[in-house]
Design an enzyme around this catalytic site. Structure first.
Site, PDB file in Angstrom:
ATOM      1  N   CYS A 156       1.356  18.768 -22.568  1.00 34.32           N
ATOM      2  CA  CYS A 156       0.111  19.242 -23.190  1.00 34.32           C
ATOM      3  C   CYS A 156      -0.407  20.518 -22.524  1.00 34.32           C
ATOM      4  O   CYS A 156      -1.409  21.086 -22.958  1.00 34.32           O
ATOM      5  CB  CYS A 156      -0.960  18.146 -23.136  1.00 34.32           C
ATOM      6  SG  CYS A 156      -1.840  18.046 -21.556  1.00 34.32           S
ATOM      7  N   GLY A 202       3.016  -4.501   8.928  1.00 36.05           N
ATOM      8  CA  GLY A 202       3.046  -3.041   9.095  1.00 36.05           C
ATOM      9  C   GLY A 202       1.858  -2.316   8.521  1.00 36.05           C
ATOM     10  O   GLY A 202       1.987  -1.178   8.076  1.00 36.05           O
ATOM     11  N   HIS A 260      -1.557   1.599  -4.180  1.00 36.49           N
ATOM     12  CA  HIS A 260      -1.894   3.022  -4.014  1.00 36.49           C
ATOM     13  C   HIS A 260      -1.019   3.945  -4.857  1.00 36.49           C
ATOM     14  O   HIS A 260      -0.924   5.136  -4.572  1.00 36.49           O
ATOM     15  CB  HIS A 260      -1.811   3.408  -2.526  1.00 36.49           C
ATOM     16  CG  HIS A 260      -2.880   2.752  -1.691  1.00 36.49           C
ATOM     17  ND1 HIS A 260      -2.846   2.686  -0.318  1.00 36.49           N
ATOM     18  CD2 HIS A 260      -4.027   2.121  -2.062  1.00 36.49           C
ATOM     19  CE1 HIS A 260      -3.917   2.056   0.135  1.00 36.49           C
ATOM     20  NE2 HIS A 260      -4.643   1.695  -0.907  1.00 36.49           N
ATOM     21  N   GLN A 274       0.848  -1.194   0.000  1.00 40.73           N
ATOM     22  CA  GLN A 274       0.000   0.000   0.000  1.00 40.73           C
ATOM     23  C   GLN A 274       0.884   1.245   0.000  1.00 40.73           C
ATOM     24  O   GLN A 274       0.387   2.362  -0.074  1.00 40.73           O
ATOM     25  CB  GLN A 274      -0.873   0.031   1.252  1.00 40.73           C
ATOM     26  CG  GLN A 274      -1.834  -1.136   1.356  1.00 40.73           C
ATOM     27  CD  GLN A 274      -2.415  -1.262   2.760  1.00 40.73           C
ATOM     28  OE1 GLN A 274      -3.419  -0.639   3.073  1.00 40.73           O
ATOM     29  NE2 GLN A 274      -1.772  -2.053   3.594  1.00 40.73           N
ATOM     30  N   ASN A 275       2.178   1.039   0.124  1.00 42.61           N
ATOM     31  CA  ASN A 275       3.084   2.188   0.236  1.00 42.61           C
ATOM     32  C   ASN A 275       3.383   2.781  -1.131  1.00 42.61           C
ATOM     33  O   ASN A 275       3.447   2.071  -2.130  1.00 42.61           O
ATOM     34  CB  ASN A 275       4.388   1.768   0.914  1.00 42.61           C
ATOM     35  CG  ASN A 275       4.150   1.269   2.324  1.00 42.61           C
ATOM     36  OD1 ASN A 275       3.075   1.494   2.876  1.00 42.61           O
ATOM     37  ND2 ASN A 275       5.123   0.611   2.903  1.00 42.61           N
ATOM     38  N   VAL A 276       3.600   4.084  -1.130  1.00 44.24           N
ATOM     39  CA  VAL A 276       3.898   4.785  -2.377  1.00 44.24           C
ATOM     40  C   VAL A 276       5.365   5.209  -2.421  1.00 44.24           C
ATOM     41  O   VAL A 276       5.781   5.926  -3.326  1.00 44.24           O
ATOM     42  CB  VAL A 276       2.973   6.026  -2.537  1.00 44.24           C
ATOM     43  CG1 VAL A 276       1.505   5.612  -2.591  1.00 44.24           C
ATOM     44  CG2 VAL A 276       3.203   7.058  -1.421  1.00 44.24           C
ATOM     45  N   SER A 296      -2.277  -1.182   9.358  1.00 41.51           N
ATOM     46  CA  SER A 296      -3.325  -1.119  10.379  1.00 41.51           C
ATOM     47  C   SER A 296      -4.549  -1.924   9.948  1.00 41.51           C
ATOM     48  O   SER A 296      -5.456  -2.142  10.739  1.00 41.51           O
ATOM     49  CB  SER A 296      -3.720   0.333  10.644  1.00 41.51           C
ATOM     50  OG  SER A 296      -4.129   0.945   9.440  1.00 41.51           O
ATOM     51  N   ASN A 306       3.272  -6.747  13.425  1.00 41.63           N
ATOM     52  CA  ASN A 306       2.877  -5.374  13.756  1.00 41.63           C
ATOM     53  C   ASN A 306       3.041  -5.218  15.262  1.00 41.63           C
ATOM     54  O   ASN A 306       2.551  -6.068  16.015  1.00 41.63           O
ATOM     55  CB  ASN A 306       1.397  -5.160  13.359  1.00 41.63           C
ATOM     56  CG  ASN A 306       0.997  -3.700  13.363  1.00 41.63           C
ATOM     57  OD1 ASN A 306       1.373  -2.944  14.261  1.00 41.63           O
ATOM     58  ND2 ASN A 306       0.229  -3.287  12.375  1.00 41.63           N
ATOM     59  N   PRO A 307       3.698  -4.174  15.728  1.00 41.04           N
ATOM     60  CA  PRO A 307       3.855  -4.012  17.178  1.00 41.04           C
ATOM     61  C   PRO A 307       2.517  -3.863  17.902  1.00 41.04           C
ATOM     62  O   PRO A 307       2.420  -4.146  19.089  1.00 41.04           O
ATOM     63  CB  PRO A 307       4.673  -2.720  17.321  1.00 41.04           C
ATOM     64  CG  PRO A 307       5.272  -2.465  15.988  1.00 41.04           C
ATOM     65  CD  PRO A 307       4.384  -3.126  14.968  1.00 41.04           C
TER      66      PRO A 307
HETATM   67  P1  OAD Z   1      -1.209   3.002   8.901  1.00 44.43           P
HETATM   68  O1  OAD Z   1      -0.500   4.243   9.267  1.00 44.43           O
HETATM   69  O2  OAD Z   1      -2.683   3.010   8.948  1.00 44.43           O
HETATM   70  O3  OAD Z   1      -0.718   1.804   9.823  1.00 44.43           O
HETATM   71  C1  OAD Z   1       0.638   1.572  10.041  1.00 44.43           C
HETATM   72  C2  OAD Z   1       0.757   0.328  10.913  1.00 44.43           C
HETATM   73  O4  OAD Z   1       2.129   0.044  11.064  1.00 44.43           O
HETATM   74  C3  OAD Z   1       0.179   0.505  12.317  1.00 44.43           C
HETATM   75  O5  OAD Z   1      -0.721  -0.557  12.583  1.00 44.43           O
HETATM   76  C4  OAD Z   1       1.402   0.422  13.225  1.00 44.43           C
HETATM   77  O6  OAD Z   1       1.141  -0.232  14.460  1.00 44.43           O
HETATM   78  C5  OAD Z   1       2.357  -0.390  12.382  1.00 44.43           C
HETATM   79  N1  OAD Z   1       3.787  -0.189  12.644  1.00 44.43           N
HETATM   80  C6  OAD Z   1       4.415   0.909  13.147  1.00 44.43           C
HETATM   81  N2  OAD Z   1       5.737   0.699  13.216  1.00 44.43           N
HETATM   82  C7  OAD Z   1       5.967  -0.550  12.737  1.00 44.43           C
HETATM   83  C8  OAD Z   1       7.125  -1.344  12.548  1.00 44.43           C
HETATM   84  N3  OAD Z   1       8.364  -0.903  12.851  1.00 44.43           N
HETATM   85  N4  OAD Z   1       6.981  -2.592  12.033  1.00 44.43           N
HETATM   86  C9  OAD Z   1       5.756  -3.075  11.715  1.00 44.43           C
HETATM   87  N5  OAD Z   1       4.628  -2.366  11.878  1.00 44.43           N
HETATM   88  C10 OAD Z   1       4.718  -1.124  12.374  1.00 44.43           C
HETATM   89  O7  OAD Z   1      -0.668   2.581   7.464  1.00 44.43           O
HETATM   90  P2  OAD Z   1      -1.363   1.658   6.357  1.00 44.43           P
HETATM   91  O8  OAD Z   1      -2.013   0.473   6.963  1.00 44.43           O
HETATM   92  O9  OAD Z   1      -0.340   1.444   5.310  1.00 44.43           O
HETATM   93  O10 OAD Z   1      -3.658   5.353   1.830  1.00 44.43           O
HETATM   94  O11 OAD Z   1      -2.460   2.648   5.809  1.00 44.43           O
HETATM   95  C11 OAD Z   1      -3.228   2.269   4.724  1.00 44.43           C
HETATM   96  C12 OAD Z   1      -3.486   3.466   3.857  1.00 44.43           C
HETATM   97  O12 OAD Z   1      -4.057   4.534   4.627  1.00 44.43           O
HETATM   98  C13 OAD Z   1      -2.250   4.102   3.259  1.00 44.43           C
HETATM   99  O13 OAD Z   1      -1.786   3.435   2.117  1.00 44.43           O
HETATM  100  C14 OAD Z   1      -2.732   5.474   2.926  1.00 44.43           C
HETATM  101  C15 OAD Z   1      -3.447   5.800   4.213  1.00 44.43           C
HETATM  102  O14 OAD Z   1      -4.416   6.755   4.168  1.00 44.43           O
HETATM  103  C16 OAD Z   1      -3.690   6.269   0.866  1.00 44.43           C
HETATM  104  O15 OAD Z   1      -2.968   7.240   0.872  1.00 44.43           O
HETATM  105  C17 OAD Z   1      -4.689   5.964  -0.205  1.00 44.43           C
END
Ligand code: OAD
Length: 248
Positions: free
Chosen positions: A155, A192, A125, A107-109, A194, A218-219
């Site tokens: 353009c 990593g 994403h 999901q990372n950009v 949520s 995930n912590p």
């Molecule tokens: P989140 O910010 O929602 O969640 C990050 C997760 O990483 C949390 O559950 C943390 O507990 C966990 N975390 C933190 N440090 C960590 C580590 N060292 N190792 C493992 N896990 C760790 O991020 P995403 O789930 O990626 O969308 O969010 C999903 C989408 O929401 C993103 O792609 C973005 C955002 O809005 C768009 O921009 C469309």
């Protein structure tokens, strides 16, 4: 912190799972946290300090493209200065020795998986280093020094970052492939994330319903933690290199 269901690599079920030939991994912002890139949610998350509705949706861009570009330049600066960490590297190594059986969905950009050596990364994403023209739809790679207040296409149209914003649909081919992979894999690693943003959050549960072993790293607990076969409540950069070793 909830009790770990399995932290011991001596568990034969975990060993068997790690030896599987068809592994899919879904990553979220947490895997890049150890590279110094803030996550979105949580105490230090970006959405605590910034308002997604002003920065990450199409109407916001139309209303104030300069502000949205300023936000993306800020993020590009941070990402450009970051380096892949042990978690990214472990996933790249896992793929490198898997003979085609390891697939990475993110999901990372930020492009850090690719910089660590992962290939064929499925980006749900988009990618922050690409721009797309609002007028003609042309795409181009951008760079950190793409300095205009609102970059322009050949353009004449305004460029936008080629990422998925709230309310927008995900790239169709990437999503379709992810669903197929989730249905067919033997092991699904959720790392990593949520697990609250759809449709990506469905993938681990879909894999589980189709018989995969679900491993979460995930912590913090997430809505899918209770469905996981194995939970590692620890940073990805600590856990993934150990799993990689065990998978050898
Ligand atoms: P989140 O910010 O929602 O969640 C990050 C997760 O990483 C949390 O559950 C943390 O507990 C966990 N975390 C933190 N440090 C960590 C580590 N060292 N190792 C493992 N896990 C760790 O991020 P995403 O789930 O990626 O969308 O969010 C999903 C989408 O929401 C993103 O792609 C973005 C955002 O809005 C768009 O921009 C469309």
């Amino acid at each position: 912190m909830p009790p770990a269901k399995a932290l011991s690599l001596d568990d034969p079920r975990l060993r068997r799972a790690l030896a599987s030939r068809h592994v899919v991994c879904l990553t979220g912002a947490g895997i890049s946290a150890e590279s110094g890139i803030p996550t979105f949610r949580g105490a230090e998350g970006l959405w605590k300090r910034f308002r997604p509705e002003e920065l990450a949706n199409f109407e916001a861009f139309l209303a104030n493209p300069e502000l949205v570009w300023e936000w993306y330049r800020f993020r590009r600066d941070k990402i450009g200065a970051a380096l892949p960490n042990a978690g990214h590297r472990a996933l790249a190594s896992w793929q490198g020795r898997s003979e085609g059986g390891f697939h990475l969905i993110t999901q990372n950009v930020d492009g850090l998986h690719q910089r660590a050596g992962s290939t064929d990364v499925i980006e749900l994403h988009g990618n922050i280093w690409n721009d797309r023209c609002l007028e003609c739809g042309a795409r181009r790679a951008s760079t950190a020094d793409d300095a205009a207040a609102v970059p322009r296409c050949a353009c004449g149209g305004n460029m936008r970052p080629d990422v998925v914003w709230f309310g927008e649909w995900l790239p169709e081919a990437a999503l379709a492939k992810s669903f197929v992979l989730a249905r067919e894999c033997e092991v699904f690693l959720s790392v990593g994330t949520s697990a609250v943003v759809q449709p990506a959050a469905d993938l681990p549960l879909l894999a589980k319903r189709h018989g995969a072993c679900l491993i979460e790293i995930n912590p913090e607990p997430t809505p899918i933690s209770g469905s996981a076969d194995f939970n590692f409540f620890a940073p990805a950069g600590d856990v993934l290199p150990i799993l990689l070793e065990a998978a050898a």
